[in-house]
Design an enzyme around this catalytic site. Structure first.
Site, PDB file in Angstrom:
ATOM      1  CG  ASN A   9      -1.526   1.198   1.014  1.00 23.65           C
ATOM      2  OD1 ASN A   9      -1.999   2.132   0.021  1.00 23.65           O
ATOM      3  ND2 ASN A   9      -2.172   1.427   2.395  1.00 23.65           N
ATOM      4  CD1 TRP A  10       3.550   1.286  -2.933  1.00 19.34           C
ATOM      5  CD2 TRP A  10       3.351   2.272  -5.033  1.00 19.34           C
ATOM      6  NE1 TRP A  10       3.844   0.042  -4.291  1.00 19.34           N
ATOM      7  CE2 TRP A  10       3.942   0.597  -5.213  1.00 19.34           C
ATOM      8  CE3 TRP A  10       3.509   3.363  -5.462  1.00 19.34           C
ATOM      9  CZ2 TRP A  10       4.269   0.214  -6.558  1.00 19.34           C
ATOM     10  CZ3 TRP A  10       3.608   1.817  -7.255  1.00 19.34           C
ATOM     11  CH2 TRP A  10       4.360   1.966  -7.477  1.00 19.34           C
ATOM     12  CE  LYS A  11      -0.581   3.413   5.197  1.00 23.39           C
ATOM     13  NZ  LYS A  11       0.024   3.312   6.315  1.00 23.39           N
ATOM     14  CD  GLU A  97      -3.066   5.839   6.833  1.00 24.94           C
ATOM     15  OE1 GLU A  97      -2.859   5.470   4.849  1.00 24.94           O
ATOM     16  OE2 GLU A  97      -2.057   4.673   7.120  1.00 24.94           O
ATOM     17  N   GLY A 173       2.761   2.564  10.551  1.00 24.72           N
ATOM     18  CA  GLY A 173       3.472   2.946  10.841  1.00 24.72           C
ATOM     19  C   GLY A 173       4.245   3.896  12.265  1.00 24.72           C
ATOM     20  CB  SER A 213       5.373  -2.196  11.434  1.00 28.07           C
ATOM     21  OG  SER A 213       4.887  -0.354  12.226  1.00 28.07           O
ATOM     22  N   GLY A 234       2.656  -0.791   4.052  1.00 24.62           N
ATOM     23  CA  GLY A 234       3.248   0.385   3.818  1.00 24.62           C
ATOM     24  C   GLY A 234       4.453   0.961   3.782  1.00 24.62           C
ATOM     25  N   GLY A 235       5.054   1.351   4.870  1.00 27.87           N
ATOM     26  CA  GLY A 235       6.536   2.033   4.230  1.00 27.87           C
ATOM     27  C   GLY A 235       7.856   0.964   3.692  1.00 27.87           C
TER      28      GLY A 235
HETATM   29  P1  13P Z   1       3.152   0.691   7.504  1.00 34.04           P
HETATM   30  O1  13P Z   1       4.166  -0.381   6.997  1.00 34.04           O
HETATM   31  O2  13P Z   1       3.818   1.487   7.301  1.00 34.04           O
HETATM   32  O3  13P Z   1       3.040   0.788   9.399  1.00 34.04           O
HETATM   33  O4  13P Z   1       2.049   0.967   7.108  1.00 34.04           O
HETATM   34  C1  13P Z   1       1.051  -0.309   7.411  1.00 34.04           C
HETATM   35  C2  13P Z   1      -0.196   0.005   6.248  1.00 34.04           C
HETATM   36  O5  13P Z   1      -1.211   0.453   6.952  1.00 34.04           O
HETATM   37  C3  13P Z   1      -0.587  -0.725   5.279  1.00 34.04           C
HETATM   38  O6  13P Z   1      -2.231  -0.568   4.759  1.00 34.04           O
END
Ligand code: 13P
Length: 251
Positions: A9-11, A97, A173, A213, A234-235
């Site tokens: 998920n690149w957000k 989110e 995150g 994470s 995510g990250g």
């Molecule tokens: P992180 O891996 O950055 O914690 O984000 C997780 C996330 O929200 C994936 O959708």
């Protein structure tokens, strides 16, 4: 056997050039990958470019959100048919989110899930508790409420097509990962919920990703839990090497 599924998920990150580079890098690095499903979910404005960059590869592409109406005067929104049209197979729905920053409710998410299924997209439906909810012992109640609300009214056939992502809000995150035992407890509970609402075949076949994470150095232990079938990252999905390190943990 549930096939592991790792999605990035690149957000709201990347620019056009780096999105293409990352997508092409993941496509190349996964060329010989077997037995793991991989997808990337870029910002919607880069979906077209990412679909092109991954064409002919094993990498699926997903949207990060959509609106439940098929078309019309909904400024700023995109529809399920648009995601499908541009080449997506997946859509993330009910990400924390979206729930917490944009106020999406289980009822909103439920409408989106149904519409996504109607057009043939695979919804990745997110559930997860906040830190105060965990600390007050409410985790399993919160997950149950989100499951019942977000996935209300789905037939057996629909339910089989869903991917669930358990993402504890406090782990997103923050660098704080749920321990494999904490995550496994919720995943097992989700399976029990599916067994009671549907049947054991569905409970055994629906894939449940963990998110929050996930990094190359904790992926293998999380993914080694019996009821954790993948990761929503995510990250660490923003760098090919890190993302591949997590995919390696699924094998
Ligand atoms: P992180 O891996 O950055 O914690 O984000 C997780 C996330 O929200 C994936 O959708």
């Amino acid at each position: 056997m549930r096939r592991p599924f790792i999605a990035g998920n690149w957000k709201m990150n990347m620019d056009r050039a780096s999105a293409i580079e990352l997508a092409a890098g993941v496509a190349k690095a996964t060329a010989d990958l077997e037995d793991v499903d991989v997808a990337v979910c870029p910002p919607s404005i880069y979906l077209d470019a990412v679909v092109s960059a991954t064409k002919g590869s094993e990498v699926g592409v997903g949207g990060q959100n959509m609106y439940h109406e098929p078309k019309g005067a909904f400024t700023g929104e995109i529809s399920s048919a648009m995601l499908l049209d541009i080449g997506c197979q997946y859509v993330i729905l009910g990400h924390s989110e979206r729930r917490h920053i944009f106020g999406e409710t289980d009822a909103d998410i439920n409408k989106k899930v149904k519409v996504a299924l109607e057009v043939g997209l695979t919804p990745i439906v997110c559930v997860g508790e906040t830190l105060p909810e965990r600390e007050s012992g409410e985790t399993l109640n919160v997950i149950r409420t989100q499951f019942d609300g977000s996935l209300a009214g789905l037939s057996d056939d629909d339910m089989k097509k869903i991917v669930i992502a358990y993402e504890p809000v406090w782990a997103i995150g923050t660098g704080k990962t749920a321990t494999p035992q904490q995550a496994e407890e919720v995943h097992l509970d989700l399976r029990k919920i599916m067994e009671s609402c549907y049947n054991s075949e569905i409970a055994e076949s629906v894939r449940i990703q963990y998110g929050g994470s996930v990094k190359p150095d904790n992926a293998a232990e999380l993914l080694g839990q019996p009821n954790i079938d993948g990761a929503l990252v995510g990250g660490a999905s923003l760098k090919v090497d890190d993302f591949m390190g997590i995919i390696a943990g699924a094998k």
